[in-house]
Design an enzyme around this catalytic site. Structure first.
Site, PDB file in Angstrom:
ATOM      1  NE  ARG A  52      -1.889  71.088  37.796  1.00 14.71           N
ATOM      2  CZ  ARG A  52      -1.615  70.204  36.848  1.00 14.71           C
ATOM      3  NH1 ARG A  52      -2.138  68.990  36.907  1.00 14.71           N
ATOM      4  NH2 ARG A  52      -0.840  70.521  35.824  1.00 14.71           N
ATOM      5  CD  GLU A  98       4.632  63.806  27.030  1.00 16.30           C
ATOM      6  OE1 GLU A  98       3.842  64.459  27.733  1.00 16.30           O
ATOM      7  OE2 GLU A  98       4.303  62.839  26.335  1.00 16.30           O
TER       8      GLU A  98
HETATM    9  O1  LIG Z   1       6.324  64.209  36.601  1.00 13.25           O
HETATM   10  P1  LIG Z   1       6.423  65.278  35.568  1.00 13.25           P
HETATM   11  O2  LIG Z   1       6.519  64.724  34.166  1.00 13.25           O
HETATM   12  O3  LIG Z   1       7.524  66.252  35.857  1.00 13.25           O
HETATM   13  O4  LIG Z   1       5.052  66.092  35.551  1.00 13.25           O
HETATM   14  C1  LIG Z   1       4.350  66.423  36.713  1.00 13.25           C
HETATM   15  C2  LIG Z   1       4.125  67.913  36.796  1.00 13.25           C
HETATM   16  O5  LIG Z   1       3.311  68.338  35.677  1.00 13.25           O
HETATM   17  C3  LIG Z   1       2.234  69.128  36.170  1.00 13.25           C
HETATM   18  O6  LIG Z   1       2.604  70.465  36.328  1.00 13.25           O
HETATM   19  P2  LIG Z   1       2.851  71.428  35.081  1.00 13.25           P
HETATM   20  O7  LIG Z   1       4.307  71.349  34.674  1.00 13.25           O
HETATM   21  O8  LIG Z   1       1.849  71.114  34.016  1.00 13.25           O
HETATM   22  O9  LIG Z   1       2.642  72.865  35.704  1.00 13.25           O
HETATM   23  P3  LIG Z   1       1.335  73.586  36.292  1.00 13.25           P
HETATM   24  O10 LIG Z   1       0.921  72.836  37.548  1.00 13.25           O
HETATM   25  O11 LIG Z   1       1.841  74.952  36.605  1.00 13.25           O
HETATM   26  O12 LIG Z   1       0.264  73.558  35.245  1.00 13.25           O
HETATM   27  C4  LIG Z   1       1.952  68.519  37.529  1.00 13.25           C
HETATM   28  O13 LIG Z   1       1.213  69.400  38.348  1.00 13.25           O
HETATM   29  C5  LIG Z   1       3.338  68.236  38.051  1.00 13.25           C
HETATM   30  O14 LIG Z   1       3.918  69.361  38.713  1.00 13.25           O
HETATM   31  N1  LIG Z   2      -1.720  63.538  32.429  1.00 14.66           N
HETATM   32  C1  LIG Z   2      -1.549  64.613  33.222  1.00 14.66           C
HETATM   33  N2  LIG Z   2      -2.620  65.167  33.839  1.00 14.66           N
HETATM   34  C2  LIG Z   2      -2.437  66.247  34.645  1.00 14.66           C
HETATM   35  N3  LIG Z   2      -1.253  66.837  34.845  1.00 14.66           N
HETATM   36  C3  LIG Z   2      -0.174  66.316  34.251  1.00 14.66           C
HETATM   37  N4  LIG Z   2       1.133  66.655  34.290  1.00 14.66           N
HETATM   38  C4  LIG Z   2       1.819  65.805  33.492  1.00 14.66           C
HETATM   39  N5  LIG Z   2       0.987  64.890  32.943  1.00 14.66           N
HETATM   40  C5  LIG Z   2      -0.257  65.192  33.408  1.00 14.66           C
END
Ligand SMILES: O=P(O)(O)OC[C@H]1O[C@H](OP(=O)(O)OP(=O)(O)O)[C@H](O)[C@@H]1O
Ligand SMILES: Nc1ncnc2[nH]cnc12
Length: 206
Positions: A92, A129
């Protein structure tokens, strides 16, 4: 102030999530655009797993005025600061990073999940997590001494941003700030990760 996982290499070589250690204000509460940004983010309960309140920015993207407001706030903050790199975190951060990079006249550097980049890479593991993940960056994308801004949509534990900071710093870049559209309330809109300020526009709704 104590930090965990600040320099990488926790147990099994995977950095633990960081601890907030500083104070940086969120975008000015008086900015009328922020309410619209917050309202445009959809909260989806129990996605992708039970108990998670997923903050979905795709609904914000459906509203061009709000999407533009979001990009504009970041551009207004970072214009004229000498930033030559905007690094976006997959996936994202690839939405918000490029328009900011173009407006700043900076290059965009994608930080990707493993085995997506075709060239030589450096890698940083981090803790999620549940389980671990990894970010990679192309060797040669960043020159020592360049000033970087890291952009993602959301900061939760901060583990992802810390891995991104480590990648940029290993390449010799100076990370001026990290910017996220959404941050968990536990950050109270004010934090540093790995000693770097994190700028958050709106609080995560839970
Ligand atoms: O602060 P944190 O606990 O590290 O989490 C934040 C990250 O989690 C989500 O990405 P995700 O890992 O879900 O990957 P994606 O965007 O490819 O779905 C979000 O877009 C951040 O990059
Ligand atoms: N609550 C949340 N919503 C969207 N993206 C996330 N990445 C980690 N936690 C999230």
């Amino acid at each position: 102030m104590v930090e965990r996982g600040g320099g990488g290499g926790g147990e099994n070589g995977v950095a633990a999530p960081p601890v907030a250690d500083g104070a940086v204000p969120v975008a000015g509460v008086e900015d009328p655009r922020l309410q619209g940004i917050s309202a445009a983010i959809r909260v989806v309960p129990h996605f992708p797993k039970p108990g998670i309140m997923f903050n979905d920015i795709t609904t914000l993207l459906l509203r061009p005025k709000v999407f533009k407001d979001t990009v504009d706030i970041l551009v207004e903050r970072y214009r004229g600061m000498g930033i030559s790199i905007v690094a976006g975190i997959e996936a994202r951060g690839f939405i918000f990073g490029p328009p900011v990079a173009l407006a700043l006249g900076a290059k965009f550097v994608p930080l990707r999940k493993p085995k997506k980049l075709p060239g030589q890479v450096i890698s940083e593991n981090y803790v999620l997590e549940y389980g671990t993940d990894c970010l990679e960056m192309h060797v040669g994308a960043v020159q020592p001494g360049e000033h970087a801004l890291i952009i993602d949509d959301l900061v939760a534990t901060g583990g992802t941003l810390c891995a991104a900071i480590r990648l940029l710093e290993r390449a010799g870049a100076e990370v001026d700030e990290c910017a996220c559209i959404i941050g968990l309330p536990k950050f109270k809109g004010r934090c540093k990760l790995n000693g770097k300020p994190v700028y958050i526009l709106v609080e995560c709704r839970q």
